[in-house]
Design an enzyme around this catalytic site. Structure first.
Site, PDB file in Angstrom:
ATOM      1  N   TYR A  37      15.244  -6.911  -0.514  1.00  0.00           N
ATOM      2  CA  TYR A  37      15.410  -6.175  -1.766  1.00  0.00           C
ATOM      3  C   TYR A  37      15.503  -7.131  -2.944  1.00  0.00           C
ATOM      4  O   TYR A  37      16.123  -8.190  -2.862  1.00  0.00           O
ATOM      5  CB  TYR A  37      16.731  -5.404  -1.769  1.00  0.00           C
ATOM      6  CG  TYR A  37      16.790  -4.225  -0.853  1.00  0.00           C
ATOM      7  CD1 TYR A  37      15.850  -3.217  -0.918  1.00  0.00           C
ATOM      8  CD2 TYR A  37      17.827  -4.113   0.059  1.00  0.00           C
ATOM      9  CE1 TYR A  37      15.951  -2.109  -0.092  1.00  0.00           C
ATOM     10  CE2 TYR A  37      17.940  -3.014   0.890  1.00  0.00           C
ATOM     11  CZ  TYR A  37      16.998  -2.024   0.809  1.00  0.00           C
ATOM     12  OH  TYR A  37      17.109  -0.937   1.611  1.00  0.00           O
ATOM     13  N   ARG A 223       7.806  -1.339 -10.852  1.00  0.00           N
ATOM     14  CA  ARG A 223       8.074  -2.139  -9.658  1.00  0.00           C
ATOM     15  C   ARG A 223       7.424  -1.432  -8.487  1.00  0.00           C
ATOM     16  O   ARG A 223       7.043  -0.262  -8.575  1.00  0.00           O
ATOM     17  CB  ARG A 223       9.577  -2.299  -9.406  1.00  0.00           C
ATOM     18  CG  ARG A 223      10.270  -1.009  -9.011  1.00  0.00           C
ATOM     19  CD  ARG A 223      11.777  -1.178  -8.871  1.00  0.00           C
ATOM     20  NE  ARG A 223      12.152  -1.939  -7.685  1.00  0.00           N
ATOM     21  CZ  ARG A 223      12.498  -1.391  -6.519  1.00  0.00           C
ATOM     22  NH1 ARG A 223      12.505  -0.071  -6.369  1.00  0.00           N
ATOM     23  NH2 ARG A 223      12.850  -2.138  -5.491  1.00  0.00           N
ATOM     24  N   ASN A 225       7.868  -0.321  -4.339  1.00  0.00           N
ATOM     25  CA  ASN A 225       8.784  -0.171  -3.217  1.00  0.00           C
ATOM     26  C   ASN A 225       7.923   0.300  -2.048  1.00  0.00           C
ATOM     27  O   ASN A 225       6.769   0.686  -2.236  1.00  0.00           O
ATOM     28  CB  ASN A 225       9.877   0.840  -3.547  1.00  0.00           C
ATOM     29  CG  ASN A 225      11.031   0.793  -2.570  1.00  0.00           C
ATOM     30  OD1 ASN A 225      11.190  -0.179  -1.827  1.00  0.00           O
ATOM     31  ND2 ASN A 225      11.830   1.845  -2.552  1.00  0.00           N
ATOM     32  N   GLU A 265       5.245   2.833  -3.003  1.00  0.00           N
ATOM     33  CA  GLU A 265       5.601   3.570  -4.220  1.00  0.00           C
ATOM     34  C   GLU A 265       5.414   2.669  -5.429  1.00  0.00           C
ATOM     35  O   GLU A 265       6.015   1.590  -5.498  1.00  0.00           O
ATOM     36  CB  GLU A 265       7.075   3.998  -4.179  1.00  0.00           C
ATOM     37  CG  GLU A 265       7.406   4.995  -3.101  1.00  0.00           C
ATOM     38  CD  GLU A 265       8.894   5.311  -3.040  1.00  0.00           C
ATOM     39  OE1 GLU A 265       9.254   6.225  -2.273  1.00  0.00           O
ATOM     40  OE2 GLU A 265       9.701   4.653  -3.736  1.00  0.00           O
ATOM     41  N   TYR A 316      16.952   1.827   8.484  1.00  0.00           N
ATOM     42  CA  TYR A 316      17.018   2.686   7.293  1.00  0.00           C
ATOM     43  C   TYR A 316      15.642   3.255   6.959  1.00  0.00           C
ATOM     44  O   TYR A 316      15.510   4.418   6.604  1.00  0.00           O
ATOM     45  CB  TYR A 316      17.554   1.883   6.097  1.00  0.00           C
ATOM     46  CG  TYR A 316      17.481   2.648   4.804  1.00  0.00           C
ATOM     47  CD1 TYR A 316      18.269   3.776   4.605  1.00  0.00           C
ATOM     48  CD2 TYR A 316      16.608   2.256   3.789  1.00  0.00           C
ATOM     49  CE1 TYR A 316      18.193   4.491   3.433  1.00  0.00           C
ATOM     50  CE2 TYR A 316      16.525   2.969   2.608  1.00  0.00           C
ATOM     51  CZ  TYR A 316      17.325   4.080   2.436  1.00  0.00           C
ATOM     52  OH  TYR A 316      17.239   4.794   1.274  1.00  0.00           O
ATOM     53  N   LYS A 317      14.614   2.444   7.083  1.00  0.00           N
ATOM     54  CA  LYS A 317      13.272   2.908   6.769  1.00  0.00           C
ATOM     55  C   LYS A 317      12.676   3.737   7.917  1.00  0.00           C
ATOM     56  O   LYS A 317      11.558   4.245   7.797  1.00  0.00           O
ATOM     57  CB  LYS A 317      12.366   1.721   6.419  1.00  0.00           C
ATOM     58  CG  LYS A 317      12.716   1.112   5.037  1.00  0.00           C
ATOM     59  CD  LYS A 317      11.880  -0.105   4.714  1.00  0.00           C
ATOM     60  CE  LYS A 317      12.313  -0.790   3.415  1.00  0.00           C
ATOM     61  NZ  LYS A 317      11.935  -0.056   2.187  1.00  0.00           N
TER      62      LYS A 317
END
Lengths: 358, 198
Positions: A37, A223, A225, A265, A316-317
């Site tokens: 991140y 940005r 993601n 994204e 998490y993903k």
């Protein structure tokens, strides 16, 4: 150039596909061979010709089919589009921003004619020609935010700014990476990000919020993601997770290249003039692993990033169970050669893959 | 009775304090079950002269002791839903300087807090103290149905029947935690239910 719009689906038979042009301009999100991140913000003031950064709101070959998918999602679940009562003015701001941007950036596709508050909007790809009174909701078939976001690719969060925080007080969310607008509506920046692991401890959200609170009119930011999605499914909502979750178990070593998609994204951030709200479009681009590996640099790098990602993030993903199968597939392409810095494909300078492809 | 210490959690999860007496033009106190004890602990005769107590006993027997505090207004009702319109009116009629005291279960405190926010009561005028049940008010993210007093994880949605994992993600607007289907990727594989904090 004249855009050809695909006739394709993001559900059932999944006829979604990327043309060669779409593959070349795909926003590969990894600028180096590893990922963690960061507040990876930059100005959103154009970019290389024909890249997804060039226009304020990128319109691509998937436009018409994506809008058809959005209409189906909203028909099934109208709560995917909500606006708290104080957000209507921000909706008009957003409608103006998109209509002005698209008519200037794509004059062959969109027209905006303004005579005082009497506006006429022509959307040729979708066959829309509407006249309405700006700031008069009664003259549009939907509220202003819903009207324009039914005609614009990407999810839209419209954030109110008060008490030194941003509040998720309106949005149209039908292509989300597993979060619920209906649940998160009304939350502040820290609350709606609460379930994200590791990033709070790294101070990511404190710094990101500070940056976003200071975004000025005419100076948007952006940005990238990313996450991974099995099948080119746009609507990976928690609402429908009990229906689509099973698809994550449907891959085999033979189908992983075609079914596993990188989901990127493009997040942009625009200050809105009347409401002082911040609009946060989240534009989703999908590309299958087998298409990504046609670009040598991306084939090498994707393998290394997926391989080295901390387990916490893979969990998490939502792809930790499928990671071994993905790595078996991707390792076929990784010849160990170094890669150039940056996200661009560098097709002319990066060597062809040295491994024999199966 | 000792108070339950909630484990540290994510940022959206509410945290609760201990009620303390404050100066105010009026005092609205809403409690359920053993939440009554927190009101008994904080009440003073001066406060009671300007207090409206709304109590939902849920089988607990503190009603007579609350009534003995001699508040300006006292109401006892069978459920939050039954008291909801009265609570909305109390907040709607509120004047500047109202102090709000909420105690008891998370579900009742959360709903009352939402009603207060809707009415424009500043959050600085709202105090909360958890007492008693640690059960949660849960929204099923799939059917949107809300189930009160969920004490186990996973639990079965009382509306659509899906087996749900109990998340710590909390919405103040809905006054509910989020429940997400637990066996979507492996239908039928539902772990045995345990207490949420076991």
């Amino acid at each position: 150039m004249t855009l050809q719009f695909n006739d394709e689906t993001f559900r059932d038979d999944y006829s979604f596909h990327n043309s060669d042009r779409a593959l070349k301009r795909f926003p590969f999100p990894f600028h180096e061979d590893s990922y963690m991140y960061s507040v990876n913000m930059e100005q959103h003031q154009g970019g290389p010709a024909d890249s997804i950064y060039e226009k304020r709101f990128d319109v691509d070959e998937h436009y018409v089919s994506e809008m058809r998918d959005r209409a189906m999602v909203l028909a099934d679940d109208p709560l995917r589009c909500q606006s708290l009562p104080h957000m209507t003015l921000a909706g008009w701001d957003l409608l103006e921003l998109i209509m002005v941007s698209k008519s200037e950036d794509y004059p062959d596709l969109f027209e905006l004619h303004r005579d005082g508050d009497q506006w006429r909007w022509v959307n040729k790809p979708m066959g829309i020609d509407d006249s309405f009174t700006f700031l008069d909701e009664a003259t549009l078939p939907y509220g202003p935010m819903e009207y324009i976001t039914r005609q614009t690719q990407g999810d839209f969060c419209v954030l109110d700014q008060r008490d030194d925080n941003l509040w998720m007080d309106a949005g149209t969310i039908t292509t989300q990476a597993d979060w619920s607008l209906d649940f998160d509506l009304g939350m502040n920046f820290f609350e709606w990000h609460a379930p994200v692991p590791m990033a709070h401890e790294k101070g990511i959200f404190v710094r990101a919020l500070k940056f976003l609170l200071n975004i000025q009119q005419g100076a948007p930011a952006r940005r990238l993601n990313w996450t991974l999605t099995v099948n080119p499914l746009l609507d990976t909502s928690p609402e429908n997770y009990h229906k689509w979750g099973i698809q994550k178990t449907s891959m085999t070593p033979e189908t992983v290249g075609a079914k596993q998609h990188l989901r990127v994204e493009l997040q942009t951030f625009f200050r809105l003039p009347r409401s002082n709200a911040l609009v946060f479009p989240i534009r989703c681009y999908l590309c299958s692993f087998q298409d990504l590996t046609k670009t040598p640099k991306w084939a090498r790098r994707l393998h290394r990033v997926i391989r080295d990602l901390p387990d916490e993030l893979a969990t998490y993903k939502g792809f930790i169970d499928n990671r071994p199968m993905m790595l078996d597939y991707l390792s076929q392409f990784d010849d160990g050669l170094p890669t150039s810095l940056g996200i661009w494909p560098d097709l002319d300078t990066e060597p062809a893959l040295q491994k024999r492809l199966i | 009775m000792s108070k339950f210490e909630f484990p540290t959690s994510i940022i959206s999860r509410p945290v609760y304090g201990t009620l303390e007496p404050r100066d105010g033009s009026a005092h609205l106190m809403i409690a359920d079950a053993t939440g009554a004890q927190a009101i008994l602990d904080v009440a003073t005769p001066d406060m009671m002269a300007k207090a409206h107590i709304i109590y939902i006993p849920k089988g607990a027997e503190f009603g007579h002791r609350l009534r003995a505090l001699n508040p300006a207004q006292y109401y006892e009702g069978p459920s939050y839903a039954a008291a909801e319109q009265r609570i909305a009116k109390a907040f709607g009629d509120a004047k500047m300087g109202l102090q709000v005291y909420l105690s008891g279960s998370e579900g009742v405190m959360g709903q009352a807090q939402h009603a207060a926010m809707q009415a424009g009561v500043p959050h600085t005028a709202i105090q909360t103290e958890h007492r008693g049940s640690t059960a949660r008010r849960m929204q099923c993210v799939h059917c949107k149905g809300i189930t009160e007093d969920v004490a186990t994880d996973p639990f079965q949605c009382s509306h659509c029947g899906l087996h749900l994992f109990v998340r710590d993600h909390y919405s103040r607007r809905l006054a509910a935690y989020q429940g997400v289907n637990i066996d979507a990727e492996d239908p039928g594989n539902v772990p045995e239910a345990k207490g949420i904090y076991e």
